[in-house]
Structures are given as structure tokens and as C-alpha cells.
Scaffold this active site. Structure first.
Site, PDB file in Angstrom:
ATOM      1  CE  LYS A 107      -3.942  -2.265   2.131  1.00  0.00           C
ATOM      2  NZ  LYS A 107      -3.382  -3.510   2.694  1.00  0.00           N
TER       3      LYS A 107
HETATM    4  C1  LIG Z   1      -4.306  -4.556   2.372  1.00  0.00           C
HETATM    5  C2  LIG Z   1      -3.656  -5.877   2.374  1.00  0.00           C
HETATM    6  C3  LIG Z   1      -4.211  -6.978   1.715  1.00  0.00           C
HETATM    7  C4  LIG Z   1      -5.546  -6.895   1.016  1.00  0.00           C
HETATM    8  O1  LIG Z   1      -5.549  -5.996  -0.061  1.00  0.00           O
HETATM    9  P1  LIG Z   1      -6.930  -5.460  -0.679  1.00  0.00           P
HETATM   10  O2  LIG Z   1      -6.524  -4.506  -1.708  1.00  0.00           O
HETATM   11  O3  LIG Z   1      -7.674  -4.803   0.460  1.00  0.00           O
HETATM   12  O4  LIG Z   1      -7.660  -6.638  -1.174  1.00  0.00           O
HETATM   13  C5  LIG Z   1      -3.515  -8.155   1.707  1.00  0.00           C
HETATM   14  N1  LIG Z   1      -2.344  -8.288   2.352  1.00  0.00           N
HETATM   15  C6  LIG Z   1      -1.781  -7.265   3.021  1.00  0.00           C
HETATM   16  C7  LIG Z   1      -0.508  -7.485   3.744  1.00  0.00           C
HETATM   17  C8  LIG Z   1      -2.406  -6.038   3.044  1.00  0.00           C
HETATM   18  O5  LIG Z   1      -1.851  -5.031   3.714  1.00  0.00           O
END
Ligand SMILES: *Cc1c(COP(=O)(O)O)cnc(C)c1O
Length: 433
Positions: A107
Site C-alpha cells: 500500500k
Molecule cells: C491490504 C492488504 C491486503 C488486502 O488488499 P486489498 O486490496 O484490500 O484486497 C492483503 N495483504 C496485506 C498485507 C495487506 O496489507
């Protein structure tokens, strides 16, 4: 480029409005009106391009009509100051490591890009902008770090008390300055509901400029498509041929939806594997055609503990609400905590590759689905050190080495404000701050 609401009861808006508002006035999610495709020849030379060069080409197709080319290039290059390698795990299975950013989570890309894009749009804007973000763990740290010290913007991170790991908590509660952490006495779904309610509250919106940095924001989730293009390029660069299947450990489905956008832009992808933990709403939808959100349950892959995946509305929209069309591009799997642990152990023993609990869900689903002759790529969404406790409980004490980036966060002091799950309390807090 205009952005329309998935609920279609308000007129389309410009990118700037979509980014500063986050959610449309009718509570829908913004979608670009058009998806610009690459000429197929682009994919014949993509392996000669760097991650940044590829991302810039992709970004131009999303944002090129609304942001001057030089600015866009600077935003993309600043965001992608780290690598995104594809690592072979076994046979034809590869890990796309998305954890080389500042907070070691995928992210980071969306968090930083959105912060910079918002900063660009708000130049000369007199009022302070308040970014609200609900997190089940990693979003909070990526967004908080992306926005840290960006002038004119205040960030409020809402997280469920006791349901995020120590390291995750440190990454968004220790920054201070323009970042405030709100410890909500509830679940992630409560946090998400509070944020959504805030956007719909007239009084609040008259008093404050509010926006969201969850993957409901187009500037957060669209840049995640860079990863898929890069994976394709790096595999071809390494001489790997064969149809590519992506397996995506999913919660709110922002990451997987970004992959679908990449496919719609022409990236050759055979199919996507939607990998769920016990929060298997989309898995069930793929089986039955019925979408039935329900309260989330806590698992060891906590960033995927989502009971009402917000990006599902975008997936429906991309496929004209056809279950059949969706199921043609996407298959689903779901795994229990026990199965996640087994997978982490097995892969480590057999290949020495250390999976975090989220990546383990992606790996296992990919293994279950991959056919002969196909190349499988699972998204390793977090560094195992972000889940040290869980990883070491499975692989043994002392197996995880904490990277320097994380060690620095652990030294900070936790600063957070406790709040109930009542919207009235949250609203009062925002109005009084
Ligand atoms: C946010 C996240 C996910 C899920 O991603 P989405 O885009 O919400 O489906 C999976 N693994 C980790 C480590 C994350 O931080």
C-alpha cells in the site's frame, strides 16, 4: 477524464474532485469513464523498461489528461523509489514482492502517490484537508507515511483496538505531526463504517474538508496496477514464457481490482485467483453468484479481515454486473488459519522462502489452481517481519530478521486517542479538534 459513481445517481466529476472527495455523493465508488488500452506492441518491448518507466506509461493512461506530464512523471518517480522484484519460489511459481517500500507493504505505492497527487491538486487551496482512513493494519501505516509532513493535509487513522500487530500499530501511532491515530473499540468494519458515515454527514462536511485514503480512493488503488505490468516485464526479461496467472491475497479487493484494470488495458493475463481467508464473501460469490456481506472474523492474515469488500462494486461495474463474465476471469479459494500456518511451514521447509500469512493464502490458492504450462505469480503483500509473532510461532523463534526500516519505527512512542464505535463520538471529535 471524468469519473462516474458506481451508484450512477450523481453526475461524473473531474479527477481532482474524485481524489479530494474519495467517495461520490451518492455513496458510490468512482470509476474512470474510459480505460485506455496499450497497443499490443507495447508488450513486446516492456521487458526493456524499468519499473518507473512502465509505471509512468500506465499513469499517463489514467491521469495524463488531468496532470501535466512533467508533474506526473515526478509523482510516479518519487512514489516508486524502491524495487518490486519477482522471485522464483518453486517450479513455475513466482512471488511478486510488494514489500520493499518505506513501510514494507504494497500500500506504500498508493499511499504515496495519492499524497503527492492531492498535494498537487491542493496547491493554493486555503482550507486544511482532512484525510480519513480506516485500517485493518497496513493501510494506516502506508497512508500515514505517505502523507507524513505533506503541508495542508491532516490524516486521521482509525484502527481496531487490539486487532493490528505491534509493528503495524507503531508505524502509524508514532509519527505525530499531521498524523493522528484513533484507536476504535471495535472491528475494522466499525472503522470503515465510521469513515463512510463521516462522508455522508452534512454538518461535518460543511465544517470540514474531508477525503478518504482507503482503496475507495481512485488515486490509492489505480497505481497498484503498476505492479502487474512490472511483474509481466520482469518475467519476460528473465526469459519466462507461458500464460500468466495472478493470485491476489484479498480483503477490500483494491489490489485485485487494480489487476483487472491492467488486464482491461491490455496486459496479457490468463486469469486472476482471488485468495481469501475465512472472510470468504467473494469466494462464495464466485461459487454461487450471491454476494452476501457479513461481519468480518479475525484471522492471522488480518489485513484481509474484511466482511464487506468495498471494491466489489467496481468489479461488478467492470463486468457489467455479470457473474458469468466475472467468473470467466477470476476463480476463488479460501483458507483457514490452520491451512495458512501449514502453508507457511511447508514452503519454508521445502524452499527456504519465508511467506507472511497473507502471501501464504495467495501461494496456496495459486498452487491449487495452476495448470501445466502456466506461469503463476502470487502477490507477496507484506514483509514477514511485519507479522513476526505469527511467523515465528509457525517457523520457530529467531527465524525472522527485522529490517532496519522497521526497527526504526519500533523505537517510537505510541500516541493514539481511544474512541468508541459510536458515530456521534467520532463526529464530536472531528468537530472539536
Ligand atoms: C491490504 C492488504 C491486503 C488486502 O488488499 P486489498 O486490496 O484490500 O484486497 C492483503 N495483504 C496485506 C498485507 C495487506 O496489507
Amino acid at each position: 477524464m471524468k469519473y462516474y459513481s458506481t451508484n450512477k445517481s450523481v453526475p461524473p466529476v473531474a479527477l481532482m474532485e474524485a481524489v479530494t472527495k474519495g467517495l461520490a455523493n451518492d455513496n458510490g465508488l468512482f470509476m474512470p469513464e474510459r480505460i485506455l488500452k496499450f497497443h499490443p506492441s507495447f508488450f513486446d518491448r516492456i521487458h526493456q523498461m524499468s519499473f518507473q518507466e512502465i509505471a509512468f506509461e500506465v499513469a499517463k493512461r489514467f491521469f495524463g489528461e488531468d496532470v501535466p506530464e512533467n508533474t506526473l512523471k515526478e509523482l510516479v518517480y518519487d512514489t516508486l523509489s524502491f524495487d518490486c522484484p519477482v522471485v522464483k519460489v518453486n517450479d513455475s511459481v513466482y512471488s511478486l514482492e510488494l514489500f520493499h517500500g518505506p513501510t514494507l507493504a504494497f500500500k506504500d505505492v498508493g499511499g504515496r502517490f495519492m499524497a503527492r497527487l492531492l498535494g498537487y491538486f491542493l496547491q493554493g487551496f486555503k482550507k486544511e484537508v482532512n484525510v480519513l482512513v480506516a485500517t485493518s493494519g497496513d493501510t494506516g501505516s502506508a497512508v500515514a507515511n505517505g502523507f507524513y509532513d505533506v503541508p495542508g493535509i491532516k490524516v486521521y487513522v482509525l484502527y481496531p483496538k487490539g486487532l493490528v500487530s505491534d509493528i503495524q500499530e507503531k508505524q502509524f501511532t508514532t509519527l505525530g505531526k499531521n498524523i493522528t491515530a484513533l484507536e476504535i473499540d471495535g472491528t475494522f468494519d466499525d472503522c470503515q463504517r465510521l469513515v463512510k458515515s463521516a462522508f455522508l454527514d452534512q454538518e461535518l462536511n460543511e465544517a470540514l474538508v474531508l477525503t478518504s485514503a482507503n482503496s475507495i480512493n481512485v488515486a490509492r488503488f489505480l497505481p497498484q496496477s503498476f505492479y502487474y505490468f512490472n511483474a509481466y516485464a520482469r518475467l519476460r526479461e528473465a526469459g519466462v514464457s507461458g500464460d500468466i496467472v495472478f493470485s491476489v491475497p484479498s480483503g477490500n479487493f483494491g489490489n485485485l481490482t487494480a489487476g483487472l484494470f491492467a488486464k482491461f488495458m491490455g496486459l496479457p493475463v490468463k486469469r486472476f485467483v482471488a485468495a481469501n481467508n475465512e472472510n470468504d464473501i467473494v469466494y462464495k460469490y464466485l461459487q454461487s453468484g450471491n454476494y452476501e456481506p457479513r461481519p468480518s472474523v479475525a484471522t492471522i492474515a488480518n489485513a484481509m479481515d474484511v466482511g464487506a469488500p468495498s471494491n466489489f462494486a467496481r468489479i461488478l461495474e467492470l463486468y457489467n454486473h455479470s457473474h458469468q463474465n466475472i467468473a470467466a476471469d477470476m476463480v476463488g479459494y479460501r483458507y483457514s488459519d490452520q491451512e495458512i500456518r501449514e502453508t507457511m511451514k511447508e514452503v519454508y521447509t521445502e524452499t527456504n522462502y519465508m511467506l507472511d500469512p497473507h502471501g501464504a493464502v495467495g501461494y496456496r490458492a495459486l498452487k491449487a489452481d495452476l495448470k501445466l504450462g502456466e506461469v503463476g505469480v502470487f502477490l507477496e503483500t507484506a514483509h514477514p517481519a511485519k507479522f513476526t509473532e505469527t511467523v515465528e510461532s509457525v517457523l520457530g523463534a529467531g527465524t525472522v530478521v527485522l529490517p532496519e526500516k522497521l526497527r526504526a519505527f519500533m523505537k517510537g512512542e505510541k500516541l493514539s486517542i481511544p474512541l468508541s464505535t459510536e458515530f456521534a463520538d467520532f463526529k464530536q471529535f472531528l468537530l472539536n479538534k
